[in-house]
Design a protein around this motif. Structure first.
Motif, PDB file in Angstrom:
ATOM      1  N   LEU A 110      52.434  16.696  10.314  1.00  0.00           N
ATOM      2  CA  LEU A 110      51.620  17.905  10.430  1.00  0.00           C
ATOM      3  C   LEU A 110      50.257  17.586  11.024  1.00  0.00           C
ATOM      4  N   ASP A 111      49.813  18.409  11.933  1.00  0.00           N
ATOM      5  CA  ASP A 111      48.473  18.291  12.499  1.00  0.00           C
ATOM      6  C   ASP A 111      47.520  19.062  11.593  1.00  0.00           C
ATOM      7  N   THR A 112      46.894  18.349  10.667  1.00  0.00           N
ATOM      8  CA  THR A 112      45.907  18.961   9.781  1.00  0.00           C
ATOM      9  C   THR A 112      44.513  18.399  10.048  1.00  0.00           C
ATOM     10  N   SER A 113      44.361  17.686  11.150  1.00  0.00           N
ATOM     11  CA  SER A 113      43.089  17.099  11.555  1.00  0.00           C
ATOM     12  C   SER A 113      42.179  18.164  12.150  1.00  0.00           C
ATOM     13  N   LEU A 114      40.910  18.107  11.837  1.00  0.00           N
ATOM     14  CA  LEU A 114      39.956  19.045  12.441  1.00  0.00           C
ATOM     15  C   LEU A 114      39.855  18.850  13.946  1.00  0.00           C
ATOM     16  N   GLY A 115      40.099  17.638  14.398  1.00  0.00           N
ATOM     17  CA  GLY A 115      40.031  17.344  15.828  1.00  0.00           C
ATOM     18  C   GLY A 115      41.312  17.654  16.577  1.00  0.00           C
ATOM     19  N   GLY A 116      42.410  17.907  15.869  1.00  0.00           N
ATOM     20  CA  GLY A 116      43.697  18.170  16.513  1.00  0.00           C
ATOM     21  C   GLY A 116      44.408  16.882  16.867  1.00  0.00           C
ATOM     22  N   ARG A 117      45.727  16.984  16.941  1.00  0.00           N
ATOM     23  CA  ARG A 117      46.560  15.831  17.293  1.00  0.00           C
ATOM     24  C   ARG A 117      47.593  16.263  18.312  1.00  0.00           C
ATOM     25  N   GLU A 118      47.899  15.368  19.221  1.00  0.00           N
ATOM     26  CA  GLU A 118      48.922  15.639  20.230  1.00  0.00           C
ATOM     27  C   GLU A 118      50.330  15.313  19.735  1.00  0.00           C
ATOM     28  N   ASP A 119      50.429  14.500  18.707  1.00  0.00           N
ATOM     29  CA  ASP A 119      51.738  14.012  18.253  1.00  0.00           C
ATOM     30  C   ASP A 119      52.272  14.737  17.018  1.00  0.00           C
ATOM     31  N   ALA A 120      51.677  15.870  16.671  1.00  0.00           N
ATOM     32  CA  ALA A 120      52.131  16.636  15.509  1.00  0.00           C
ATOM     33  C   ALA A 120      51.900  18.119  15.773  1.00  0.00           C
ATOM     34  N   LEU A 121      52.660  18.954  15.084  1.00  0.00           N
ATOM     35  CA  LEU A 121      52.528  20.398  15.247  1.00  0.00           C
ATOM     36  C   LEU A 121      51.463  20.937  14.298  1.00  0.00           C
ATOM     37  N   ASN A 122      50.630  21.851  14.830  1.00  0.00           N
ATOM     38  CA  ASN A 122      49.632  22.487  13.974  1.00  0.00           C
ATOM     39  C   ASN A 122      50.296  23.628  13.198  1.00  0.00           C
ATOM     40  N   PRO A 123      49.613  24.249  12.249  1.00  0.00           N
ATOM     41  CA  PRO A 123      50.247  25.282  11.435  1.00  0.00           C
ATOM     42  C   PRO A 123      50.857  26.441  12.218  1.00  0.00           C
ATOM     43  N   VAL A 124      50.198  26.923  13.247  1.00  0.00           N
ATOM     44  CA  VAL A 124      50.772  28.028  14.033  1.00  0.00           C
ATOM     45  C   VAL A 124      52.012  27.554  14.788  1.00  0.00           C
ATOM     46  N   GLU A 125      51.961  26.365  15.358  1.00  0.00           N
ATOM     47  CA  GLU A 125      53.133  25.824  16.052  1.00  0.00           C
ATOM     48  C   GLU A 125      54.305  25.626  15.097  1.00  0.00           C
ATOM     49  N   LEU A 126      54.024  25.264  13.851  1.00  0.00           N
ATOM     50  CA  LEU A 126      55.089  25.149  12.848  1.00  0.00           C
ATOM     51  C   LEU A 126      55.716  26.501  12.554  1.00  0.00           C
ATOM     52  N   LEU A 127      54.882  27.532  12.445  1.00  0.00           N
ATOM     53  CA  LEU A 127      55.387  28.893  12.230  1.00  0.00           C
ATOM     54  C   LEU A 127      56.295  29.325  13.383  1.00  0.00           C
ATOM     55  N   LEU A 128      55.838  29.085  14.605  1.00  0.00           N
ATOM     56  CA  LEU A 128      56.629  29.454  15.776  1.00  0.00           C
ATOM     57  C   LEU A 128      57.901  28.620  15.871  1.00  0.00           C
ATOM     58  N   SER A 129      57.827  27.354  15.472  1.00  0.00           N
ATOM     59  CA  SER A 129      59.018  26.505  15.452  1.00  0.00           C
ATOM     60  C   SER A 129      60.034  27.006  14.435  1.00  0.00           C
ATOM     61  N   ALA A 130      59.553  27.494  13.312  1.00  0.00           N
ATOM     62  CA  ALA A 130      60.452  28.071  12.310  1.00  0.00           C
ATOM     63  C   ALA A 130      61.172  29.284  12.887  1.00  0.00           C
TER      64      ALA A 130
END
Length: 133
Positions: free
Chosen positions: A27-47
């Motif tokens: 999970l991308d829970t970093s304040l700076g963002g990560r390229e190798d993990a999905l952020n919360p909205v991307e997880l929702l859309l992936s679901a």
């Protein structure tokens, strides 16, 4: 009634993991963002995408629907204040020799019986179309 459960935990300031059964998702829970993990909205859309693909897998045998592949492309609109997703649109792309009428029938089944799509459609505009690959 079915019940679902996951466990999520913070690894460090750069990320977290979520899991169920034997599956683990970064999970991308970093304040700076990560390229190798999905952020919360991307997880929702992936679901939503997984729900739609699973819907095709479930409906195809019932309808005798011939297909060889599925792709889902999803976009979301997010407002800043208050922060929330306000609309989702998608394109369901099916590689199939079936007629346009049968393609629409498949789409109807995917929308009608999708747990995630029904949940999201009840809370915001969820629009999309089906097309042949």
């Amino acid at each position: 009634m079915l019940n679902y459960a996951i466990t999520a935990r913070r690894i460090d300031a750069h990320g977290s993991v979520s899991g169920a059964r034997e599956a683990v998702v970064q999970l991308d829970t970093s304040l700076g963002g990560r390229e190798d993990a999905l952020n919360p909205v991307e997880l929702l859309l992936s679901a939503l995408a997984a729900c739609m693909i699973k819907g095709v897998e479930r409906a195809a045998p019932l309808l005798g629907f011939d297909f060889s592949g599925v792709e889902v492309r999803i976009q979301a609109q997010r407002q800043d204040s208050p922060p929330q997703v306000i609309a989702i649109s998608y394109e369901l792309i099916v590689d199939s020799p079936e007629t346009d009428r049968r393609l629409e029938l498949l789409h109807t089944n995917v929308r009608k019986y999708g747990t995630i799509s029904n949940t999201l459609a009840a809370s915001m505009p969820l629009s999309g179309l089906v097309r042949r690959a």
